[in-house]
Scaffold this motif. Sequence first.
Motif, PDB file in Angstrom:
ATOM      1  N   LEU A   9       2.659  12.331 -27.325  1.00  0.00           N
ATOM      2  CA  LEU A   9       1.746  11.417 -28.024  1.00  0.00           C
ATOM      3  C   LEU A   9       1.009  12.083 -29.188  1.00  0.00           C
ATOM      4  CD1 LEU A   9       0.326   9.469 -24.965  1.00  0.00           C
ATOM      5  CD2 LEU A   9       1.664   8.503 -26.822  1.00  0.00           C
ATOM      6  N   THR A  10       0.927  13.409 -29.201  1.00  0.00           N
ATOM      7  CA  THR A  10       0.178  14.085 -30.269  1.00  0.00           C
ATOM      8  C   THR A  10       1.067  14.726 -31.324  1.00  0.00           C
ATOM      9  OG1 THR A  10       0.030  16.079 -28.897  1.00  0.00           O
ATOM     10  CG2 THR A  10      -1.822  14.527 -28.799  1.00  0.00           C
ATOM     11  N   SER A  11       2.368  14.788 -31.113  1.00  0.00           N
ATOM     12  CA  SER A  11       3.275  15.427 -32.083  1.00  0.00           C
ATOM     13  C   SER A  11       4.238  14.397 -32.646  1.00  0.00           C
ATOM     14  CB  SER A  11       4.085  16.537 -31.398  1.00  0.00           C
ATOM     15  OG  SER A  11       3.241  17.455 -30.777  1.00  0.00           O
ATOM     16  N   GLU A  12       4.015  13.988 -33.882  1.00  0.00           N
ATOM     17  CA  GLU A  12       4.851  12.953 -34.491  1.00  0.00           C
ATOM     18  C   GLU A  12       6.296  13.420 -34.630  1.00  0.00           C
ATOM     19  OE1 GLU A  12       4.764  10.054 -38.387  1.00  0.00           O
ATOM     20  OE2 GLU A  12       2.934  11.048 -37.740  1.00  0.00           O
ATOM     21  N   GLY A  13       7.227  12.557 -34.218  1.00  0.00           N
ATOM     22  CA  GLY A  13       8.644  12.853 -34.297  1.00  0.00           C
ATOM     23  C   GLY A  13       9.185  13.616 -33.096  1.00  0.00           C
ATOM     24  N   LYS A  14       8.337  14.004 -32.184  1.00  0.00           N
ATOM     25  CA  LYS A  14       8.783  14.777 -31.010  1.00  0.00           C
ATOM     26  C   LYS A  14       9.551  13.880 -30.052  1.00  0.00           C
ATOM     27  CE  LYS A  14       7.189  17.922 -27.469  1.00  0.00           C
ATOM     28  NZ  LYS A  14       7.626  19.246 -27.772  1.00  0.00           N
ATOM     29  N   MET A  15      10.620  14.463 -29.468  1.00  0.00           N
ATOM     30  CA  MET A  15      11.430  13.728 -28.502  1.00  0.00           C
ATOM     31  C   MET A  15      11.672  14.630 -27.294  1.00  0.00           C
ATOM     32  SD  MET A  15      15.064  11.820 -29.054  1.00  0.00           S
ATOM     33  CE  MET A  15      16.269  12.953 -28.432  1.00  0.00           C
ATOM     34  N   GLU A  16      11.474  14.059 -26.105  1.00  0.00           N
ATOM     35  CA  GLU A  16      11.706  14.788 -24.858  1.00  0.00           C
ATOM     36  C   GLU A  16      12.577  13.960 -23.944  1.00  0.00           C
ATOM     37  OE1 GLU A  16       8.572  16.406 -22.435  1.00  0.00           O
ATOM     38  OE2 GLU A  16       7.445  16.998 -24.219  1.00  0.00           O
ATOM     39  N   LYS A  17      13.495  14.631 -23.263  1.00  0.00           N
ATOM     40  CA  LYS A  17      14.321  13.967 -22.249  1.00  0.00           C
ATOM     41  C   LYS A  17      13.953  14.560 -20.902  1.00  0.00           C
ATOM     42  CE  LYS A  17      18.147  12.713 -25.151  1.00  0.00           C
ATOM     43  NZ  LYS A  17      19.341  11.975 -24.986  1.00  0.00           N
ATOM     44  N   MET A  18      13.966  13.692 -19.885  1.00  0.00           N
ATOM     45  CA  MET A  18      13.565  14.141 -18.562  1.00  0.00           C
ATOM     46  C   MET A  18      14.255  13.293 -17.506  1.00  0.00           C
ATOM     47  SD  MET A  18       9.633  14.337 -17.195  1.00  0.00           S
ATOM     48  CE  MET A  18       9.140  15.309 -18.595  1.00  0.00           C
ATOM     49  N   GLN A  19      14.572  13.918 -16.382  1.00  0.00           N
ATOM     50  CA  GLN A  19      15.148  13.205 -15.254  1.00  0.00           C
ATOM     51  C   GLN A  19      14.168  13.339 -14.093  1.00  0.00           C
ATOM     52  OE1 GLN A  19      18.918  14.524 -13.434  1.00  0.00           O
ATOM     53  NE2 GLN A  19      19.736  12.595 -14.219  1.00  0.00           N
ATOM     54  N   VAL A  20      13.776  12.195 -13.528  1.00  0.00           N
ATOM     55  CA  VAL A  20      12.768  12.164 -12.470  1.00  0.00           C
ATOM     56  C   VAL A  20      13.355  11.487 -11.239  1.00  0.00           C
ATOM     57  CG1 VAL A  20      10.464  11.316 -11.865  1.00  0.00           C
ATOM     58  CG2 VAL A  20      10.953  11.990 -14.212  1.00  0.00           C
ATOM     59  N   PRO A  21      13.227  12.101 -10.061  1.00  0.00           N
ATOM     60  CA  PRO A  21      13.729  11.446  -8.851  1.00  0.00           C
ATOM     61  C   PRO A  21      12.852  10.246  -8.486  1.00  0.00           C
ATOM     62  CG  PRO A  21      12.632  13.494  -8.284  1.00  0.00           C
ATOM     63  CD  PRO A  21      12.670  13.423  -9.784  1.00  0.00           C
ATOM     64  N   ILE A  22      13.479   9.206  -7.956  1.00  0.00           N
ATOM     65  CA  ILE A  22      12.744   8.019  -7.507  1.00  0.00           C
ATOM     66  C   ILE A  22      12.261   8.275  -6.081  1.00  0.00           C
ATOM     67  CG2 ILE A  22      12.920   5.563  -6.953  1.00  0.00           C
ATOM     68  CD1 ILE A  22      15.035   5.340  -9.161  1.00  0.00           C
ATOM     69  N   GLU A  23      10.962   8.178  -5.881  1.00  0.00           N
ATOM     70  CA  GLU A  23      10.384   8.453  -4.570  1.00  0.00           C
ATOM     71  C   GLU A  23      10.231   7.203  -3.712  1.00  0.00           C
ATOM     72  OE1 GLU A  23       6.756  10.414  -5.607  1.00  0.00           O
ATOM     73  OE2 GLU A  23       7.782  12.263  -6.214  1.00  0.00           O
ATOM     74  N   MET A  24      10.314   6.034  -4.313  1.00  0.00           N
ATOM     75  CA  MET A  24      10.152   4.782  -3.569  1.00  0.00           C
ATOM     76  C   MET A  24      11.279   4.611  -2.557  1.00  0.00           C
ATOM     77  SD  MET A  24       9.191   2.106  -6.614  1.00  0.00           S
ATOM     78  CE  MET A  24       8.845   0.712  -5.600  1.00  0.00           C
ATOM     79  N   THR A  25      10.936   4.143  -1.349  1.00  0.00           N
ATOM     80  CA  THR A  25      11.952   3.859  -0.336  1.00  0.00           C
ATOM     81  C   THR A  25      12.075   2.364  -0.080  1.00  0.00           C
ATOM     82  OG1 THR A  25      10.315   4.157   1.416  1.00  0.00           O
ATOM     83  CG2 THR A  25      11.664   6.079   0.816  1.00  0.00           C
ATOM     84  N   SER A  26      11.065   1.595  -0.526  1.00  0.00           N
ATOM     85  CA  SER A  26      11.115   0.142  -0.396  1.00  0.00           C
ATOM     86  C   SER A  26      10.322  -0.479  -1.534  1.00  0.00           C
ATOM     87  CB  SER A  26      10.554  -0.310   0.958  1.00  0.00           C
ATOM     88  OG  SER A  26       9.180  -0.003   1.040  1.00  0.00           O
ATOM     89  N   PHE A  27      10.554  -1.781  -1.729  1.00  0.00           N
ATOM     90  CA  PHE A  27       9.879  -2.527  -2.783  1.00  0.00           C
ATOM     91  C   PHE A  27       9.323  -3.808  -2.187  1.00  0.00           C
ATOM     92  CE2 PHE A  27       9.998  -5.966  -5.892  1.00  0.00           C
ATOM     93  CZ  PHE A  27       9.155  -5.452  -6.855  1.00  0.00           C
ATOM     94  N   PHE A  44      14.641   9.491 -18.462  1.00  0.00           N
ATOM     95  CA  PHE A  44      13.656   9.118 -19.471  1.00  0.00           C
ATOM     96  C   PHE A  44      13.951   9.804 -20.791  1.00  0.00           C
ATOM     97  CE2 PHE A  44      10.586   8.300 -15.901  1.00  0.00           C
ATOM     98  CZ  PHE A  44      10.313   6.982 -16.219  1.00  0.00           C
ATOM     99  N   THR A  45      13.669   9.078 -21.888  1.00  0.00           N
ATOM    100  CA  THR A  45      13.617   9.659 -23.221  1.00  0.00           C
ATOM    101  C   THR A  45      12.295   9.211 -23.823  1.00  0.00           C
ATOM    102  OG1 THR A  45      16.011   9.498 -23.458  1.00  0.00           O
ATOM    103  CG2 THR A  45      14.739   9.833 -25.467  1.00  0.00           C
ATOM    104  N   PHE A  46      11.438  10.193 -24.140  1.00  0.00           N
ATOM    105  CA  PHE A  46      10.137   9.917 -24.739  1.00  0.00           C
ATOM    106  C   PHE A  46      10.206  10.301 -26.207  1.00  0.00           C
ATOM    107  CE2 PHE A  46       9.371  11.337 -20.331  1.00  0.00           C
ATOM    108  CZ  PHE A  46       8.834  10.172 -19.815  1.00  0.00           C
ATOM    109  N   THR A  47       9.857   9.360 -27.097  1.00  0.00           N
ATOM    110  CA  THR A  47       9.909   9.607 -28.537  1.00  0.00           C
ATOM    111  C   THR A  47       8.585   9.192 -29.160  1.00  0.00           C
ATOM    112  OG1 THR A  47      12.258   9.015 -28.473  1.00  0.00           O
ATOM    113  CG2 THR A  47      11.220   9.166 -30.640  1.00  0.00           C
ATOM    114  N   CYS A  48       7.994  10.104 -29.929  1.00  0.00           N
ATOM    115  CA  CYS A  48       6.745   9.795 -30.624  1.00  0.00           C
ATOM    116  C   CYS A  48       7.082   9.039 -31.909  1.00  0.00           C
ATOM    117  CB  CYS A  48       5.975  11.071 -30.935  1.00  0.00           C
ATOM    118  SG  CYS A  48       4.375  10.749 -31.693  1.00  0.00           S
ATOM    119  N   ILE A  49       6.608   7.813 -31.995  1.00  0.00           N
ATOM    120  CA  ILE A  49       6.862   6.974 -33.171  1.00  0.00           C
ATOM    121  C   ILE A  49       5.863   7.314 -34.272  1.00  0.00           C
ATOM    122  CG2 ILE A  49       6.967   4.599 -34.016  1.00  0.00           C
ATOM    123  CD1 ILE A  49       7.605   3.801 -31.097  1.00  0.00           C
TER     124      ILE A  49
END
Length: 175
Positions: A9-27, A44-49
Amino acid sequence: MLINLTDVLTSEGKMEKMQVPIEMTSFSNGLSEYRIVEKSPLDFTFTCIERGKAEIHGKASLVLQMECDRCLKEVKKKMELDFFREVFAPDKTTEDTEEEDDQIFMEGYQLNVEDLLYSEILLNLPTKVLCREDCKGICRQCGKDLNEGECGCDTFVPDPRMAVIKDIFNEDKEV
């Protein structure tokens, strides 16, 4: 799980990719609870616009254990989640943001993955769940599964507009 988005959010043009495990077992949607029987990690792909504004692109695959709306058999429904969301830094004024309600999954500079995943599943939940397209459901009188065969119950429903005439004939009145 919380993900810190301060750098994005503070670096314009920055892009990060991340893989996060889903912890939910029910909905749970408030009416029913569905077990999550299969799940892939969230990509996830996070891109600062612009400074203080970022775009989130997420992908995941889930299989929910649900009930058929007609015959109540257990059904496994696959959901492919593919979403884009915009998030804003907490110091952005509300005039700059279009929808403040859209930020319920942000806690300061932290992204709450469980809240975001919950809202995406809720948006993509099917309105009608069927075990198969031609599901016949269950008998209204005896409860037998009509997909397995006929039950023999009387399914005749009289026309309510003809009820008065039927009453006349049943009472042996002259017309």
